[in-house]
Design a protein around this motif. Structure first.
Motif, PDB file in Angstrom:
ATOM      1  N   TYR A  63      -5.160 -12.139   7.507  1.00  0.00           N
ATOM      2  CA  TYR A  63      -6.131 -11.569   6.552  1.00  0.00           C
ATOM      3  C   TYR A  63      -6.783 -12.684   5.730  1.00  0.00           C
ATOM      4  N   ARG A  64      -5.994 -13.701   5.414  1.00  0.00           N
ATOM      5  CA  ARG A  64      -6.540 -14.827   4.655  1.00  0.00           C
ATOM      6  C   ARG A  64      -7.572 -15.603   5.494  1.00  0.00           C
ATOM      7  N   SER A  87      -9.104  -7.291   2.815  1.00  0.00           N
ATOM      8  CA  SER A  87      -8.145  -6.550   3.644  1.00  0.00           C
ATOM      9  C   SER A  87      -8.186  -5.044   3.414  1.00  0.00           C
ATOM     10  N   THR A 107       1.205 -12.005   9.048  1.00  0.00           N
ATOM     11  CA  THR A 107      -0.076 -11.286   9.129  1.00  0.00           C
ATOM     12  C   THR A 107      -0.945 -11.509   7.893  1.00  0.00           C
ATOM     13  N   GLY A 108      -0.305 -11.862   6.761  1.00  0.00           N
ATOM     14  CA  GLY A 108      -1.081 -12.189   5.558  1.00  0.00           C
ATOM     15  C   GLY A 108      -2.008 -13.372   5.851  1.00  0.00           C
ATOM     16  N   SER A 128       3.438  -9.142  -2.460  1.00  0.00           N
ATOM     17  CA  SER A 128       3.241 -10.597  -2.359  1.00  0.00           C
ATOM     18  C   SER A 128       4.342 -11.328  -3.126  1.00  0.00           C
ATOM     19  N   ARG A 152      -3.592  -7.676  -6.917  1.00  0.00           N
ATOM     20  CA  ARG A 152      -3.400  -7.472  -5.474  1.00  0.00           C
ATOM     21  C   ARG A 152      -2.448  -6.318  -5.186  1.00  0.00           C
ATOM     22  N   ASP A 187      -3.678  -3.408  -2.874  1.00  0.00           N
ATOM     23  CA  ASP A 187      -2.920  -3.237  -1.622  1.00  0.00           C
ATOM     24  C   ASP A 187      -2.275  -1.849  -1.544  1.00  0.00           C
ATOM     25  N   ARG A 235      -5.398   1.265  -1.628  1.00  0.00           N
ATOM     26  CA  ARG A 235      -6.543   1.306  -0.715  1.00  0.00           C
ATOM     27  C   ARG A 235      -6.422   2.530   0.211  1.00  0.00           C
ATOM     28  N   ARG A 241      -9.208  -4.249   9.128  1.00  0.00           N
ATOM     29  CA  ARG A 241      -7.842  -3.815   9.448  1.00  0.00           C
ATOM     30  C   ARG A 241      -7.718  -3.420  10.920  1.00  0.00           C
ATOM     31  N   VAL A 277      -8.665 -11.939  -1.086  1.00  0.00           N
ATOM     32  CA  VAL A 277      -8.103 -11.436   0.170  1.00  0.00           C
ATOM     33  C   VAL A 277      -7.794  -9.934   0.152  1.00  0.00           C
ATOM     34  N   SER A 278      -7.390  -9.417  -0.993  1.00  0.00           N
ATOM     35  CA  SER A 278      -7.067  -7.976  -1.022  1.00  0.00           C
ATOM     36  C   SER A 278      -8.322  -7.138  -0.815  1.00  0.00           C
ATOM     37  N   GLY A 286       4.226  -8.503   6.555  1.00  0.00           N
ATOM     38  CA  GLY A 286       2.931  -8.051   6.029  1.00  0.00           C
ATOM     39  C   GLY A 286       3.076  -6.902   5.066  1.00  0.00           C
ATOM     40  N   ARG A 287       2.134  -5.940   5.157  1.00  0.00           N
ATOM     41  CA  ARG A 287       2.143  -4.794   4.242  1.00  0.00           C
ATOM     42  C   ARG A 287       2.265  -3.468   4.983  1.00  0.00           C
ATOM     43  N   ASP A 288       1.874  -3.475   6.265  1.00  0.00           N
ATOM     44  CA  ASP A 288       1.784  -2.222   7.020  1.00  0.00           C
ATOM     45  C   ASP A 288       2.442  -2.354   8.389  1.00  0.00           C
ATOM     46  N   ILE A 289       3.358  -3.278   8.530  1.00  0.00           N
ATOM     47  CA  ILE A 289       3.928  -3.537   9.864  1.00  0.00           C
ATOM     48  C   ILE A 289       4.824  -2.362  10.291  1.00  0.00           C
TER      49      ILE A 289
HETATM   50  O1   DC Z   1       1.273 -12.028   2.372  1.00  0.00           O
HETATM   51  P1   DC Z   1       0.013 -12.625   1.707  1.00  0.00           P
HETATM   52  O2   DC Z   1       0.108 -12.672   0.218  1.00  0.00           O
HETATM   53  O3   DC Z   1      -0.380 -13.918   2.298  1.00  0.00           O
HETATM   54  O4   DC Z   1      -1.132 -11.565   2.059  1.00  0.00           O
HETATM   55  C1   DC Z   1      -2.455 -11.743   1.636  1.00  0.00           C
HETATM   56  C2   DC Z   1      -3.151 -10.413   1.493  1.00  0.00           C
HETATM   57  O5   DC Z   1      -3.374  -9.847   2.772  1.00  0.00           O
HETATM   58  C3   DC Z   1      -2.441  -9.361   0.668  1.00  0.00           C
HETATM   59  O6   DC Z   1      -2.930  -9.315  -0.651  1.00  0.00           O
HETATM   60  C4   DC Z   1      -2.756  -8.072   1.366  1.00  0.00           C
HETATM   61  C5   DC Z   1      -3.241  -8.445   2.707  1.00  0.00           C
HETATM   62  N1   DC Z   1      -2.374  -8.012   3.800  1.00  0.00           N
HETATM   63  C6   DC Z   1      -2.540  -6.735   4.279  1.00  0.00           C
HETATM   64  O7   DC Z   1      -3.334  -5.976   3.727  1.00  0.00           O
HETATM   65  N2   DC Z   1      -1.820  -6.315   5.355  1.00  0.00           N
HETATM   66  C7   DC Z   1      -0.945  -7.134   5.948  1.00  0.00           C
HETATM   67  N3   DC Z   1      -0.263  -6.697   7.021  1.00  0.00           N
HETATM   68  C8   DC Z   1      -0.748  -8.442   5.456  1.00  0.00           C
HETATM   69  C9   DC Z   1      -1.460  -8.854   4.362  1.00  0.00           C
END
Ligand code: DC
Length: 248
Positions: free
Chosen positions: A55-56, A122, A51-52, A29, A199, A203, A206, A128, A118-119, A148-151
């Motif tokens: 999830y939000r 998510s 994508t965040g 983040s 977070r 993140d 998990r 997911r 949000v974490s 995002g985190r997993d793209i």
């Molecule tokens: O990018 P962001 O801070 O707005 O994302 C918010 C939360 O969403 C972040 O703490 C983890 C989750 N997230 C995720 O698990 N997978 C993603 N592809 C995008 C965000």
């Protein structure tokens, strides 16, 4: 955002011969993923998906609209079946805003109360699976920059260009504080650091698709570079890739 040298040089390629690709931007983040991804999408005339924000939006629905218990599988499943998420362009803000069941929730989802939960939301496997399927649909035609985190690892493991962004904690916290300040939210730096650390931990630890760098991702440390420099560098990477792909 100025038009970069990398992009000017790219224009000498024949656009009709250039295939549209997927650019995956992952990372922690507040490393500048969204601003960078947005600028790249604009320069390339690609679609940008945050994508965040998705999830939000789910977190907002679960906790503020429906009071879903995060340990009750049935309630989670039911709530997900009631949700539609899409992005709509707002003429006033000139931004693509995330809409929950047709209504923009862009302001609500950026509040600290959502950031604090949000974490946890998510990390739920059902959430997911639901959102990854939506994201994959959005990328069917390619021509997409998604952050995002997993793209690069889960949503589009076949993305042609994968970036993994990092920055030191103090810089990330200061950037996030400034963003919140611009939205009239004054949050002490210690609270932001605590939220980011919490977070990062959730993140990246998990069970379901944890945050990690894809083996073929290029790491970009944004601690000491400006937004323009980040964008320029990624456009150069894109440029080199397209030259390679066009030659094949
Ligand atoms: O990018 P962001 O801070 O707005 O994302 C918010 C939360 O969403 C972040 O703490 C983890 C989750 N997230 C995720 O698990 N997978 C993603 N592809 C995008 C965000």
């Amino acid at each position: 955002m100025k038009v970069t040298n990398a992009f000017v040089c790219l224009c000498s390629l024949q656009p009709e011969k250039m295939k549209k690709i997927i650019i995956a931007i992952d990372g922690y983040s507040a490393c500048g993923k969204s601003s960078t991804a947005q600028a790249i999408a604009k320069a390339l005339n690609y679609t940008y998906i945050d994508t965040g924000a998705m999830y939000r939006a789910v977190t907002f629905y679960f906790l503020k609209e429906k009071f879903v218990s995060l340990t009750n599988d049935k309630e989670i499943q039911k709530a997900l079946s009631e949700i539609t998420i899409d992005f709509r362009y707002n003429d006033k803000t000139k931004l693509n805003e995330v809409c929950l069941n047709g209504v923009s929730v862009e302001t609500e989802i950026r509040k600290m109360s959502i950031s604090n939960s949000v974490s946890e939301v998510s990390a739920i496997a059902k959430v997911r699976h639901f959102l990854v399927a939506e994201q994959q649909k959005m990328g069917k035609k390619r021509g997409l920059v998604m952050d995002g985190r997993d793209i690069g690892t889960v949503v589009f493991p076949d993305a042609e260009l994968k970036i993994f962004m990092v920055a030191d904690m103090q810089t990330r916290a200061m950037r996030r504080q400034q963003e919140l300040f611009e939205k009239n939210q004054l949050v002490p730096i210690e609270d932001i650091i605590e939220n980011l650390q919490k977070r990062d931990l959730i993140d990246s630890t998990r069970a379901e698709s944890p945050l990690r760098k894809a083996t073929d991702a290029i790491e970009v440390d944004t601690t000491f570079i400006t937004l323009d420099e980040q964008v320029e560098y990624i456009l150069q990477l894109y440029n080199s890739l397209m030259i390679k792909l066009t030659k094949i």
